[in-house]
Design a protein around this motif. Structure first.
Motif, PDB file in Angstrom:
ATOM      1  N   HIS A   1       0.096 127.863  92.366  1.00 19.02           N
ATOM      2  CA  HIS A   1      -0.422 128.862  91.427  1.00 19.02           C
ATOM      3  C   HIS A   1       0.690 129.314  90.490  1.00 19.02           C
ATOM      4  CE1 HIS A   1      -3.305 131.803  89.925  1.00 19.02           C
ATOM      5  NE2 HIS A   1      -2.239 132.555  89.721  1.00 19.02           N
ATOM      6  N   VAL A   2       0.682 128.747  89.303  1.00 14.31           N
ATOM      7  CA  VAL A   2       1.624 129.085  88.239  1.00 14.31           C
ATOM      8  C   VAL A   2       0.773 129.237  86.982  1.00 14.31           C
ATOM      9  CG1 VAL A   2       3.618 128.295  86.904  1.00 14.31           C
ATOM     10  CG2 VAL A   2       3.467 127.743  89.335  1.00 14.31           C
ATOM     11  N   ALA A   3       1.006 130.291  86.206  1.00 11.04           N
ATOM     12  CA  ALA A   3       0.155 130.569  85.048  1.00 11.04           C
ATOM     13  C   ALA A   3       0.587 129.828  83.790  1.00 11.04           C
ATOM     14  CB  ALA A   3       0.110 132.064  84.767  1.00 11.04           C
ATOM     15  N   GLU A   4       1.879 129.647  83.599  1.00  6.84           N
ATOM     16  CA  GLU A   4       2.360 129.094  82.330  1.00  6.84           C
ATOM     17  C   GLU A   4       3.245 127.874  82.555  1.00  6.84           C
ATOM     18  OE1 GLU A   4       0.976 130.305  79.791  1.00  6.84           O
ATOM     19  OE2 GLU A   4       0.333 132.261  80.525  1.00  6.84           O
ATOM     20  N   ILE A   5       3.086 126.878  81.716  1.00  5.83           N
ATOM     21  CA  ILE A   5       3.872 125.650  81.844  1.00  5.83           C
ATOM     22  C   ILE A   5       5.366 125.928  81.677  1.00  5.83           C
ATOM     23  CG2 ILE A   5       3.666 124.901  79.435  1.00  5.83           C
ATOM     24  CD1 ILE A   5       3.235 122.021  80.719  1.00  5.83           C
ATOM     25  N   GLY A   6       5.721 126.942  80.907  1.00  6.02           N
ATOM     26  CA  GLY A   6       7.121 127.299  80.729  1.00  6.02           C
ATOM     27  C   GLY A   6       7.767 127.848  81.988  1.00  6.02           C
ATOM     28  N   ASP A   7       6.957 128.179  83.002  1.00  7.61           N
ATOM     29  CA  ASP A   7       7.496 128.649  84.275  1.00  7.61           C
ATOM     30  C   ASP A   7       7.877 127.504  85.207  1.00  7.61           C
ATOM     31  OD1 ASP A   7       7.218 131.292  83.483  1.00  7.61           O
ATOM     32  OD2 ASP A   7       5.212 131.478  84.348  1.00  7.61           O
ATOM     33  N   LEU A   8       7.502 126.286  84.845  1.00  3.56           N
ATOM     34  CA  LEU A   8       7.873 125.124  85.654  1.00  3.56           C
ATOM     35  C   LEU A   8       9.303 124.700  85.341  1.00  3.56           C
ATOM     36  CD1 LEU A   8       4.686 122.861  85.312  1.00  3.56           C
ATOM     37  CD2 LEU A   8       5.265 124.418  87.188  1.00  3.56           C
ATOM     38  N   SER A   9       9.930 124.029  86.285  1.00  2.00           N
ATOM     39  CA  SER A   9      11.236 123.428  86.000  1.00  2.00           C
ATOM     40  C   SER A   9      11.025 122.321  84.968  1.00  2.00           C
ATOM     41  CB  SER A   9      11.847 122.838  87.275  1.00  2.00           C
ATOM     42  OG  SER A   9      11.102 121.699  87.687  1.00  2.00           O
ATOM     43  N   ASP A  10      12.081 121.928  84.304  1.00  2.00           N
ATOM     44  CA  ASP A  10      11.976 120.849  83.323  1.00  2.00           C
ATOM     45  C   ASP A  10      11.447 119.576  83.975  1.00  2.00           C
ATOM     46  OD1 ASP A  10      12.978 122.592  81.431  1.00  2.00           O
ATOM     47  OD2 ASP A  10      14.981 121.678  81.388  1.00  2.00           O
ATOM     48  N   GLU A  11      11.909 119.286  85.182  1.00  2.00           N
ATOM     49  CA  GLU A  11      11.470 118.074  85.881  1.00  2.00           C
ATOM     50  C   GLU A  11       9.977 118.141  86.199  1.00  2.00           C
ATOM     51  OE1 GLU A  11      15.712 118.677  86.226  1.00  2.00           O
ATOM     52  OE2 GLU A  11      14.098 119.964  86.950  1.00  2.00           O
TER      53      GLU A  11
END
Length: 154
Positions: free
Chosen positions: A54-64
């Motif tokens: 559960h993550v809302a925004e793609i910018g919250d993911l690591s680059d990988e």
């Protein structure tokens, strides 16, 4: 290129429909994401790529993780184009109602009810061509097989 970290137990948020259910027919599942064939009468071949955690925004993911997820999205788009040969493919990530990272990958053609409007248009412009919809539905097993093969290689 760094590979994404595998999450063994994704974060689940109570009340999030993409945390609590698959969201359609799962045609490929990975510890990080899944690809769903959405049962949508107006858009046969509509797929959804869902990040499992559960993550809302793609910018919250690591680059990988972000890069890997985008490879999944592009793999789905390419398979749809190869098998279904739509005039256009719409790719959208809205999350306004379900703030959980997911991408809609939707084949579009002039014969669909809403073309050229967004698939979520309020009023259809025309009746869909039932014969062309049926022909597209008949291609879904081929699309599913190709997606499973290509996604397994990621």
């Amino acid at each position: 290129m760094n590979e994404p970290k595998v999450i063994n137990e994704p974060t689940v948020v109570k009340g999030c429909e993409l945390c609590e259910q698959d969201g359609g027919e799962v045609i490929w599942r990975h510890p990080l994401a899944r690809v769903i064939l959405v049962e949508e009468e107006h858009f046969p071949g509509f797929c959804r790529v869902v990040w499992n955690d559960h993550v809302a925004e793609i910018g919250d993911l690591s680059d990988e993780d972000r890069d890997w997820l985008m490879r999944v999205v592009v793999t789905v788009e390419r398979a749809i184009r190869e098998v279904l040969q739509p005039q256009k493919v719409n790719i959208a990530s809205l999350g306004n109602l379900v703030p959980h990272i997911h991408w809609h990958v939707i084949p579009r053609d002039p014969w669909d009810s809403y073309f050229p409007d967004p698939p979520w248009g309020k009023t259809p412009r025309r009746n869909a061509d039932i014969g062309l919809q049926a022909a597209r539905r008949a291609q879904l097993p081929q699309l599913t097989a190709l997606l499973q093969s290509r996604l397994a290689a990621l």
